[in-house]
Design a protein around this motif. Structure first.
Motif, PDB file in Angstrom:
ATOM      1  N   PRO A 145      98.374  58.004  -8.801  1.00  0.00           N
ATOM      2  CA  PRO A 145      97.112  57.672  -9.480  1.00  0.00           C
ATOM      3  C   PRO A 145      96.276  56.789  -8.568  1.00  0.00           C
ATOM      4  O   PRO A 145      96.229  55.574  -8.710  1.00  0.00           O
ATOM      5  CB  PRO A 145      97.581  56.935 -10.734  1.00  0.00           C
ATOM      6  CG  PRO A 145      98.910  56.356 -10.365  1.00  0.00           C
ATOM      7  CD  PRO A 145      99.521  57.315  -9.395  1.00  0.00           C
ATOM      8  N   ALA A 146      95.626  57.414  -7.606  1.00  0.00           N
ATOM      9  CA  ALA A 146      95.031  56.704  -6.476  1.00  0.00           C
ATOM     10  C   ALA A 146      93.949  55.721  -6.893  1.00  0.00           C
ATOM     11  O   ALA A 146      93.754  54.712  -6.228  1.00  0.00           O
ATOM     12  CB  ALA A 146      94.466  57.713  -5.493  1.00  0.00           C
ATOM     13  N   PHE A 147      93.246  55.994  -7.967  1.00  0.00           N
ATOM     14  CA  PHE A 147      92.072  55.189  -8.269  1.00  0.00           C
ATOM     15  C   PHE A 147      92.240  54.368  -9.542  1.00  0.00           C
ATOM     16  O   PHE A 147      91.282  54.062 -10.238  1.00  0.00           O
ATOM     17  CB  PHE A 147      90.844  56.101  -8.362  1.00  0.00           C
ATOM     18  CG  PHE A 147      90.624  56.893  -7.112  1.00  0.00           C
ATOM     19  CD1 PHE A 147      90.912  58.246  -7.078  1.00  0.00           C
ATOM     20  CD2 PHE A 147      90.160  56.281  -5.966  1.00  0.00           C
ATOM     21  CE1 PHE A 147      90.727  58.985  -5.920  1.00  0.00           C
ATOM     22  CE2 PHE A 147      89.970  57.009  -4.812  1.00  0.00           C
ATOM     23  CZ  PHE A 147      90.256  58.363  -4.779  1.00  0.00           C
ATOM     24  N   ALA A 148      93.508  54.024  -9.845  1.00  0.00           N
ATOM     25  CA  ALA A 148      93.757  53.162 -10.999  1.00  0.00           C
ATOM     26  C   ALA A 148      93.043  51.834 -10.797  1.00  0.00           C
ATOM     27  O   ALA A 148      93.042  51.271  -9.715  1.00  0.00           O
ATOM     28  CB  ALA A 148      95.261  52.932 -11.166  1.00  0.00           C
ATOM     29  N   ARG A 149      92.410  51.329 -11.845  1.00  0.00           N
ATOM     30  CA  ARG A 149      91.598  50.115 -11.735  1.00  0.00           C
ATOM     31  C   ARG A 149      92.333  48.863 -12.203  1.00  0.00           C
ATOM     32  O   ARG A 149      91.827  47.766 -12.034  1.00  0.00           O
ATOM     33  CB  ARG A 149      90.318  50.290 -12.560  1.00  0.00           C
ATOM     34  CG  ARG A 149      89.446  51.463 -12.113  1.00  0.00           C
ATOM     35  CD  ARG A 149      88.971  51.295 -10.682  1.00  0.00           C
ATOM     36  NE  ARG A 149      88.085  52.371 -10.282  1.00  0.00           N
ATOM     37  CZ  ARG A 149      87.607  52.524  -9.060  1.00  0.00           C
ATOM     38  NH1 ARG A 149      87.958  51.685  -8.121  1.00  0.00           N
ATOM     39  NH2 ARG A 149      86.803  53.530  -8.774  1.00  0.00           N
ATOM     40  N   SER A 150      93.480  49.000 -12.800  1.00  0.00           N
ATOM     41  CA  SER A 150      94.177  47.834 -13.319  1.00  0.00           C
ATOM     42  C   SER A 150      95.597  47.813 -12.775  1.00  0.00           C
ATOM     43  O   SER A 150      96.100  48.796 -12.252  1.00  0.00           O
ATOM     44  CB  SER A 150      94.202  47.860 -14.849  1.00  0.00           C
ATOM     45  OG  SER A 150      94.914  48.999 -15.303  1.00  0.00           O
ATOM     46  N   ARG A 174      98.716  53.670  -5.170  1.00  0.00           N
ATOM     47  CA  ARG A 174      97.260  53.486  -5.080  1.00  0.00           C
ATOM     48  C   ARG A 174      96.959  52.847  -3.724  1.00  0.00           C
ATOM     49  O   ARG A 174      97.891  52.440  -3.013  1.00  0.00           O
ATOM     50  CB  ARG A 174      96.762  52.601  -6.221  1.00  0.00           C
ATOM     51  CG  ARG A 174      97.235  51.156  -6.125  1.00  0.00           C
ATOM     52  CD  ARG A 174      97.104  50.424  -7.433  1.00  0.00           C
ATOM     53  NE  ARG A 174      98.089  50.923  -8.394  1.00  0.00           N
ATOM     54  CZ  ARG A 174      98.101  50.593  -9.683  1.00  0.00           C
ATOM     55  NH1 ARG A 174      97.163  49.804 -10.177  1.00  0.00           N
ATOM     56  NH2 ARG A 174      99.030  51.060 -10.487  1.00  0.00           N
ATOM     57  N   PRO A 175      95.699  52.695  -3.342  1.00  0.00           N
ATOM     58  CA  PRO A 175      95.389  52.021  -2.079  1.00  0.00           C
ATOM     59  C   PRO A 175      96.000  50.626  -2.039  1.00  0.00           C
ATOM     60  O   PRO A 175      95.925  49.867  -3.012  1.00  0.00           O
ATOM     61  CB  PRO A 175      93.864  51.972  -2.075  1.00  0.00           C
ATOM     62  CG  PRO A 175      93.441  53.153  -2.890  1.00  0.00           C
ATOM     63  CD  PRO A 175      94.472  53.243  -3.985  1.00  0.00           C
ATOM     64  N   ALA A 176      96.624  50.292  -0.900  1.00  0.00           N
ATOM     65  CA  ALA A 176      97.298  49.005  -0.776  1.00  0.00           C
ATOM     66  C   ALA A 176      97.507  48.681   0.692  1.00  0.00           C
ATOM     67  O   ALA A 176      97.538  49.573   1.546  1.00  0.00           O
ATOM     68  CB  ALA A 176      98.646  49.029  -1.504  1.00  0.00           C
ATOM     69  N   ARG A 177      97.630  47.418   0.980  1.00  0.00           N
ATOM     70  CA  ARG A 177      98.023  46.954   2.302  1.00  0.00           C
ATOM     71  C   ARG A 177      99.530  46.767   2.325  1.00  0.00           C
ATOM     72  O   ARG A 177     100.104  46.122   1.455  1.00  0.00           O
ATOM     73  CB  ARG A 177      97.332  45.633   2.638  1.00  0.00           C
ATOM     74  CG  ARG A 177      97.789  44.982   3.928  1.00  0.00           C
ATOM     75  CD  ARG A 177      97.346  45.772   5.148  1.00  0.00           C
ATOM     76  NE  ARG A 177      95.886  45.779   5.274  1.00  0.00           N
ATOM     77  CZ  ARG A 177      95.236  46.413   6.239  1.00  0.00           C
ATOM     78  NH1 ARG A 177      95.918  47.119   7.146  1.00  0.00           N
ATOM     79  NH2 ARG A 177      93.921  46.371   6.298  1.00  0.00           N
ATOM     80  N   MET A 178     100.181  47.357   3.329  1.00  0.00           N
ATOM     81  CA  MET A 178     101.635  47.254   3.464  1.00  0.00           C
ATOM     82  C   MET A 178     101.992  45.981   4.231  1.00  0.00           C
ATOM     83  O   MET A 178     101.483  45.733   5.326  1.00  0.00           O
ATOM     84  CB  MET A 178     102.186  48.477   4.192  1.00  0.00           C
ATOM     85  CG  MET A 178     103.686  48.487   4.375  1.00  0.00           C
ATOM     86  SD  MET A 178     104.231  49.978   5.276  1.00  0.00           S
ATOM     87  CE  MET A 178     106.009  49.712   5.301  1.00  0.00           C
ATOM     88  N   GLY A 196      96.375  54.782   2.074  1.00  0.00           N
ATOM     89  CA  GLY A 196      95.314  55.433   1.323  1.00  0.00           C
ATOM     90  C   GLY A 196      95.529  56.929   1.238  1.00  0.00           C
ATOM     91  O   GLY A 196      96.568  57.452   1.659  1.00  0.00           O
ATOM     92  N   PRO A 197      94.573  57.649   0.701  1.00  0.00           N
ATOM     93  CA  PRO A 197      94.730  59.096   0.493  1.00  0.00           C
ATOM     94  C   PRO A 197      94.897  59.877   1.781  1.00  0.00           C
ATOM     95  O   PRO A 197      95.436  60.987   1.773  1.00  0.00           O
ATOM     96  CB  PRO A 197      93.447  59.492  -0.248  1.00  0.00           C
ATOM     97  CG  PRO A 197      92.470  58.401   0.048  1.00  0.00           C
ATOM     98  CD  PRO A 197      93.281  57.154   0.190  1.00  0.00           C
ATOM     99  N   GLY A 198      94.434  59.346   2.922  1.00  0.00           N
ATOM    100  CA  GLY A 198      94.564  60.066   4.187  1.00  0.00           C
ATOM    101  C   GLY A 198      95.992  60.310   4.602  1.00  0.00           C
ATOM    102  O   GLY A 198      96.282  61.246   5.359  1.00  0.00           O
ATOM    103  N   THR A 199      96.929  59.460   4.114  1.00  0.00           N
ATOM    104  CA  THR A 199      98.355  59.638   4.402  1.00  0.00           C
ATOM    105  C   THR A 199      99.161  59.807   3.112  1.00  0.00           C
ATOM    106  O   THR A 199     100.364  59.568   3.108  1.00  0.00           O
ATOM    107  CB  THR A 199      98.903  58.430   5.180  1.00  0.00           C
ATOM    108  OG1 THR A 199      98.732  57.242   4.380  1.00  0.00           O
ATOM    109  CG2 THR A 199      98.201  58.263   6.517  1.00  0.00           C
ATOM    110  N   ASP A 200      98.512  60.225   2.054  1.00  0.00           N
ATOM    111  CA  ASP A 200      99.157  60.356   0.750  1.00  0.00           C
ATOM    112  C   ASP A 200      99.768  59.024   0.306  1.00  0.00           C
ATOM    113  O   ASP A 200     100.827  59.001  -0.315  1.00  0.00           O
ATOM    114  CB  ASP A 200     100.223  61.451   0.771  1.00  0.00           C
ATOM    115  CG  ASP A 200     100.542  61.970  -0.627  1.00  0.00           C
ATOM    116  OD1 ASP A 200      99.656  61.905  -1.501  1.00  0.00           O
ATOM    117  OD2 ASP A 200     101.687  62.424  -0.849  1.00  0.00           O
ATOM    118  N   PHE A 201      99.095  57.929   0.677  1.00  0.00           N
ATOM    119  CA  PHE A 201      99.489  56.578   0.279  1.00  0.00           C
ATOM    120  C   PHE A 201     100.841  56.161   0.865  1.00  0.00           C
ATOM    121  O   PHE A 201     101.509  55.286   0.336  1.00  0.00           O
ATOM    122  CB  PHE A 201      99.476  56.430  -1.245  1.00  0.00           C
ATOM    123  CG  PHE A 201      98.161  56.818  -1.847  1.00  0.00           C
ATOM    124  CD1 PHE A 201      97.115  55.909  -1.891  1.00  0.00           C
ATOM    125  CD2 PHE A 201      97.938  58.108  -2.314  1.00  0.00           C
ATOM    126  CE1 PHE A 201      95.881  56.272  -2.409  1.00  0.00           C
ATOM    127  CE2 PHE A 201      96.703  58.478  -2.828  1.00  0.00           C
ATOM    128  CZ  PHE A 201      95.664  57.561  -2.877  1.00  0.00           C
TER     129      PHE A 201
END
Length: 524
Positions: free
Chosen positions: A33-38, A65-69, A91-96
């Motif tokens: 769910p890449a664009f979850a807001r909460s 979802r998008p995150a810094r590892m 992010g979505p470019g690497t399937d998260f």
């Protein structure tokens, strides 16, 4: 061996499985769910480490979802005074998914790590840490080396069966406390859709966990990614990944059965017929879902050498990317062969440079077993041997060149490990029994499958004089994992004597066959 105590399974899994336990099955089965807001980022797919050396390793994770590892390492499970490593933005470019390299690690030590996923807009907001550990290779010979190998996961319609406890073989492999796991290919079956149930002999029923991406053959990048995600639904595999680092290679089913570059498919299940297009998508997904050092470099490749201290070098081959077309394989000259000229020269060069006591050649296909490719109705050959017991022909010419090189350069301690054929066996190759005699004796050990259909034994080709010393295989094709015939192998190198012991094991860990090899010999 003098392995250091391994951390308790429960303590390792506490972090690595906490996030996945929080996911409901429908969420886990679907795309991120890449664009979850909460909420905070979650790592429900566990963690992996790979390509571990004396002072380095790679750590992998996937976010929802998008995150810094962020990776923290410590000498203890308490993570006192941790060292922090800043990884990529997922992010979505690497399937998260993402991988963080760890360098400057102490050799021969247990490395505890935890992965934090931080909100890109607010680094203070992190998800629950996911923990794992691995042992770096020891620079001291006396510490010894132990690893396991196998291949072929979720093939021929046999996926994760909750009635059987899923991929139970990983629990048996982990119980041996190996330094690493060598997967000899077919990490997925992109060409093998799964159905919810399969009829078994005797009126029994096999049940599969299923997903949308496993409902058809993989063609799109999203479908290939979904195939790799599928296996991570299994708790046994996630737990294993959290405690045992891997060395991963690929074979055919990461793309499609028996593929070769330039092939145009006749399989009516595919709308995309160009195998090169499928292979490009599969390779991208493969690089996203495994921590492999060479795939992160410019012009990334699968074949590589993994140095594991003074006792062991692992030469990981790629018999897919550079091979010629499958054919009757009986041509008198074959400069491209199954490895390609560049990879063959690389292998010869690296073998001659190696100072390790043992040089394991991790081959994704066997050498002297006849593996046919009859997909287009022709009697083509998929591997190396074509059944003609005479002088080397076709792809055998490259193997003959390599074996001759090993003999004349006096390269000691070579052992071949493979999977692919879905049974377990040991072959001793002897010049005294061979048509081609300019080589020293050597061993080839076969294991697998991990969770796939088991098949009867392949015939042997006499060109290199294989003597089948041991075999266990069914007499009928595609025997389900419910009926056994699932195998893995163990290699144990003693730090004192330097002896290498191979044990072929069943899925519960039972030893079927043992062979002890002596160090310092050209061939074995």
């Amino acid at each position: 061996m003098s392995h250091r105590p391994f951390p308790g399974r429960r303590s390792v899994l506490r972090g690595s499985l906490a996030a996945s336990a929080a996911l409901s099955l429908p969420t886990a089965l679907g795309a991120a769910p890449a664009f979850a807001r909460s909420g905070r980022p979650k790592a429900g797919w566990g963690v992996q480490a790979g390509d571990v050396t004396c002072d380095s390793g790679l750590v992998w994770v996937r976010s929802d979802r998008p995150a810094r590892m962020i990776v923290e390492t410590s000498a203890t499970e308490s993570f006192r005074n941790p060292r922090r490593w800043h990884g990529p933005l997922l992010g979505p470019g690497t399937d998260f998914t993402g991988t963080t390299p760890l360098r400057g690690l102490p050799s021969g030590e247990q490395i505890h790590y935890r992965v934090l996923l931080a909100d890109p807009d607010d680094p203070r907001r992190t998800g629950e840490p996911v923990t794992g550990s691995f042992r770096t290779a020891s620079a001291k010979r006396r510490d010894g080396v132990r690893f396991v190998w196998s291949g072929d996961l979720a093939g021929q319609g046999w996926g994760i069966n909750p009635d059987l406890g899923g991929y139970r073989i990983y629990e048996a492999m982990g119980a041996l406390d190996p330094d690493f796991f060598l997967c000899s290919g077919d990490n997925i079956y992109a060409d093998g859709p799964l159905t919810e149930t399969v009829a078994l002999p005797g009126g029994r029923t096999w049940r599969n966990i299923t997903t949308q991406e496993k409902a058809k053959v993989a063609e799109t990048l999203a479908e290939f990614r979904g195939n790799f995600r599928y296996n991570l639904l299994d708790e046994n595999l996630r737990a294993f990944n959290a405690r045992v680092p891997s060395i991963i290679q690929w074979d055919d089913h990461e793309v499609t059965n028996n593929w070769y570059p330039g092939e145009i498919l006749g399989d009516t299940r595919y709308t995309e017929k160009n195998v090169d297009v499928l292979a490009s998508r599969a390779r991208r997904a493969f690089s996203e879902y495994f921590p492999i050092s060479t795939l992160r470099r410019p012009g990334g490749r699968v074949h590589r050498v993994q140095h594991h201290g003074p006792l062991l070098d692992v030469f990981v081959l790629d018999m897919r990317t550079y091979r010629n077309a499958n054919s009757t394989d009986d041509q008198p000259t074959d400069p491209q062969g199954i490895l390609g000229r560049e990879q063959l020269e690389w292998l010869k060069r690296e073998l001659s440079r190696s100072r390790a006591v043992w040089k394991v050649i991790a081959s994704d296909m066997p050498i002297g077993l006849v593996v046919p490719d009859t997909g287009d109705g022709k009697p083509n050959i998929e591997a190396v041997a074509q059944g003609d017991p005479g002088r080397p022909l076709g792809r055998e010419l490259q193997i003959a060149e390599l074996l001759r090189f090993i003999k004349h350069r006096r390269i000691t301690g070579t052992v071949w490990l493979t999977a692919d054929v879905h049974y377990t066996s040991a072959q001793h190759y002897l010049p005294s029994k061979a048509a081609f005699t300019d080589f020293e004796p050597f061993w080839e050990f076969v294991s697998g499958p991990l969770n796939a259909g088991a098949f009867p034994a392949n015939t042997l080709d006499g060109t290199f004089g294989p003597d089948r010393v041991f075999i266990k295989a069914p007499t009928t094709a595609n025997v389900s994992p419910a009926d056994g015939y699932q195998f893995f192998g163990e290699v144990d190198i003693d730090g004192g004597s330097g002896e290498l012991t191979v044990r072929l094991r069943e899925q519960d860990g039972t030893v079927l066959f043992t062979q002890v090899l002596q160090p310092g010999r050209v061939g074995q």
